[in-house]
Scaffold this active site. Structure first.
Site, PDB file in Angstrom:
ATOM      1  N   VAL A 166      -4.870  -0.301  -2.940  1.00 36.49           N
ATOM      2  CA  VAL A 166      -5.334   0.962  -2.380  1.00 36.49           C
ATOM      3  C   VAL A 166      -6.578   0.697  -1.540  1.00 36.49           C
ATOM      4  O   VAL A 166      -7.417  -0.136  -1.916  1.00 36.49           O
ATOM      5  CB  VAL A 166      -5.652   1.988  -3.495  1.00 36.49           C
ATOM      6  N   GLU A 167      -6.716   1.388  -0.423  1.00 41.14           N
ATOM      7  CA  GLU A 167      -7.830   1.144   0.490  1.00 41.14           C
ATOM      8  C   GLU A 167      -9.194   1.398  -0.138  1.00 41.14           C
ATOM      9  O   GLU A 167     -10.230   0.953   0.373  1.00 41.14           O
ATOM     10  CB  GLU A 167      -7.685   1.984   1.764  1.00 41.14           C
ATOM     11  N   SER A 168      -9.229   2.106  -1.261  1.00 42.05           N
ATOM     12  CA  SER A 168     -10.481   2.338  -1.971  1.00 42.05           C
ATOM     13  C   SER A 168     -10.951   1.113  -2.753  1.00 42.05           C
ATOM     14  O   SER A 168     -12.068   1.100  -3.254  1.00 42.05           O
ATOM     15  CB  SER A 168     -10.327   3.522  -2.926  1.00 42.05           C
ATOM     16  N   GLY A 169     -10.080   0.083  -2.898  1.00 39.05           N
ATOM     17  CA  GLY A 169     -10.507  -1.148  -3.539  1.00 39.05           C
ATOM     18  C   GLY A 169      -9.628  -1.703  -4.641  1.00 39.05           C
ATOM     19  O   GLY A 169      -9.462  -2.923  -4.739  1.00 39.05           O
TER      20      GLY A 169
ATOM     21  N   ASN B 222       0.852  -1.188   0.000  1.00 35.63           N
ATOM     22  CA  ASN B 222       0.000   0.000   0.000  1.00 35.63           C
ATOM     23  C   ASN B 222       0.885   1.235   0.000  1.00 35.63           C
ATOM     24  O   ASN B 222       1.769   1.380   0.856  1.00 35.63           O
ATOM     25  CB  ASN B 222      -0.914   0.019   1.228  1.00 35.63           C
TER      26      ASN B 222
END
Length: 529
Positions: A335-338, A309
């Site tokens: 990425v934490e958004s997907g 990440n």
């Protein structure tokens, strides 16, 4: 069957004192026309008053309004900035809703800022009828009730706690309490005439399903803004994100600017949705700078077959170094958004990803992170203290929240915090020479402080958890030990006492094997990693 209604009718369903959940993530997925309509209704009718606004990550921008310099912004949750409209916010981050962040800082709005992963998983817990979320995420940070308990101002503290400390089989956990949504504002691409919703052109797969079901199962009202209405049966079954039974009202956006794929994307970019992978468009080579020095030092830690990440800001430069050095084989960015794989976008286009290998939902991705999916993470750091604590969430007394930072930093095996060694104005003047660094005028503000303003990452918790933690700047590299920070490397050309120890509010441990940072970091030529 969902009902297609006018904007004016839709926003009338938000009552005084309602709990309103708003979808979107920064520049993406904001139900912009619904927010604009609600703001207009309040301006005309002074209603609804005192609503609680809940988000995973607030939608919004960072562009100041001319008649409110330093105080107002144009888009997203910022539209609801009129005094008296919002009484409380509960969300993962206020970076893009600065107008609301200022109101929280001024104690005009009660502010609760849990981690992003907690918020999105709370939507899922509420949808499932559970009383809240039990997790270790947030232990030791400002979210821990032994510290601030997510309540970042006096107004929130007066309202009471939203998180409790629990003991389960001798281990500490946090319990974040559920809430009951009265109404939610979401966004999709298309609605058919029955009310089925497709999100085929949206840049991210957000928490729309979780929010819709949490609202519906709480007896609330689900309102969705769409780009267009299409005939029944014309949306492929696999593209239906929300079934008609999950939706109460649909509003077609009349202003195209209120339904951009991303605030900085006037036209559809199919490479952000996974529809196509565009040829070319490689990552640009970074010019030699302090940012590149730090990114290069971070890139030296990379190995094949890692899931990584990269945070926004300083860490985003690592991708350019990886491309320049040709060392990206087998590595996968997440990425934490997907999205996984592809090229993470910078600036207002973050956290979109072009040419992703796969795009998961935000909730599923944070679940995977919390379970330890990531091998390594590179994150920014505003302040670091002698215990290894990091602050990225509170500045000048104002808290903007952590977003996904806590989920990522607390649950990743190896964590690297990146940033310049000092800050302040005028900007530090540091030359990169063949011999390393020459510090002409240093920054006026120390970033390595005795005690951080707010604990967004707990060094003590990291030591107990056995994490490997490193802090990288242009002139020094530190390692976290059970006894605090240890200086491991210094840049050639800097003076240990004057340029490092003399620019810290505490005295770190110094490694008996202290060595110089690799000279290739400071060269114009590729490092040949």
């Amino acid at each position: 069957m969902a009902k297609i209604v006018s904007l004016e009718e839709a926003v009338r369903h938000v009552k005084d004192d309602a709990l309103l959940v708003v979808g979107g993530f920064g520049s993406y997925g904001s139900p912009e026309e619904l927010l604009e309509g609600l703001a207009a209704r309040y301006e005309n009718d002074r209603s609804p008053k005192n609503i609680t606004a809940v988000c995973g990550i607030t939608p919004g921008d960072k562009l100041e309004i001319q008649d409110e310099p330093g105080r107002g912004y144009n888009l997203g949750l910022n539209r609801l900035r009129a005094k008296g409209l919002i009484s409380t916010v509960r969300c993962g981050n206020l970076t893009d809703a600065r107008a609301i962040a200022y109101a929280v800082g001024d104690n005009e709005i009660a502010g609760y800022l849990p981690p992003m992963g907690v918020m999105v998983n709370l939507f899922r817990a509420i949808a499932g009828g559970r009383p809240g979320l039990i997790t270790k995420v947030g232990l030791g940070t400002f979210c821990d009730p032994r510290n601030e308990g997510c309540a970042v101002n006096d107004s929130a503290r007066k309202q009471g706690p939203i998180v409790k400390l629990m003991d389960i089989d001798g281990e500490e956990y946090l319990f974040y309490s559920a809430f009951k949504p009265d109404v939610c504002f979401l966004r999709g691409t298309y609605a058919d005439e029955d009310g089925n919703i497709s999100m085929v052109h949206e840049g991210l797969h957000g928490t729309e399903l979780e929010i819709a079901i949490a609202t519906r199962n709480s007896g609330g009202i689900v309102i969705v803004q769409v780009q267009d209405i299409v005939k029944c049966g014309s949306i492929p079954t696999r593209e239906i994100r929300l079934h008609e039974k999950f939706v109460d009202y649909i509003v077609k956006a009349e202003n195209p600017d209120n339904h951009r794929q991303c605030y900085v994307t006037p036209k559809l970019r199919p490479e952000l949705t996974g529809a196509v992978k565009l040829a070319g468009g490689g990552v640009k080579r970074l010019p030699l700078s302090l940012r590149k020095v730090v990114a290069r030092r971070a890139a030296m830690e990379l190995k094949p077959d890692l899931i990584i990440n990269f945070g926004s800001g300083m860490p985003s430069g690592i991708g350019s170094v990886v491309a320049e050095e040709g060392i990206g084989q087998g590595m996968t960015a997440s990425v934490e958004s997907g999205p996984m794989g592809g090229q993470v976008q910078e600036g207002m286009a973050f956290p979109g990803v072009a040419n992703a290998d796969a795009i998961f939902t935000q909730t599923d991705t944070l679940d995977m992170y919390d379970g330890g999916l990531l091998d390594i993470a590179f994150l920014g750091a505003a302040e670091i203290d002698e215990k290894g604590n990091v602050n990225v969430s509170k500045f000048a007394g104002r808290c903007i929240g952590a977003g996904g930072f806590i989920d990522i930093s607390q649950n990743t095996k190896r964590v690297y915090f990146m940033g310049n060694f000092t800050a302040g104005k005028p900007k530090p003047e540091i030359e990169i020479t063949d011999d390393g660094l020459k510090i002409v005028n240093d920054g006026s503000e120390m970033k390595y402080v005795k005690k951080v303003q707010q604990v967004t990452f707990s060094g003590e918790y990291a030591v107990k958890s056995g994490q490997e933690v490193t802090y990288i700047s242009e002139r020094a590299v530190f390692k976290l030990t059970p006894d605090g920070l240890m200086l491991a490397e210094i840049a050639p050309g800097v003076d240990l006492q004057k340029d490092i120890l003399g620019k810290m509010e505490f005295e770190p441990l110094v490694s008996p094997d202290l060595r110089l940072m690799d000279a290739r970091l400071f060269s114009e030529d590729p490092m040949k990693l």
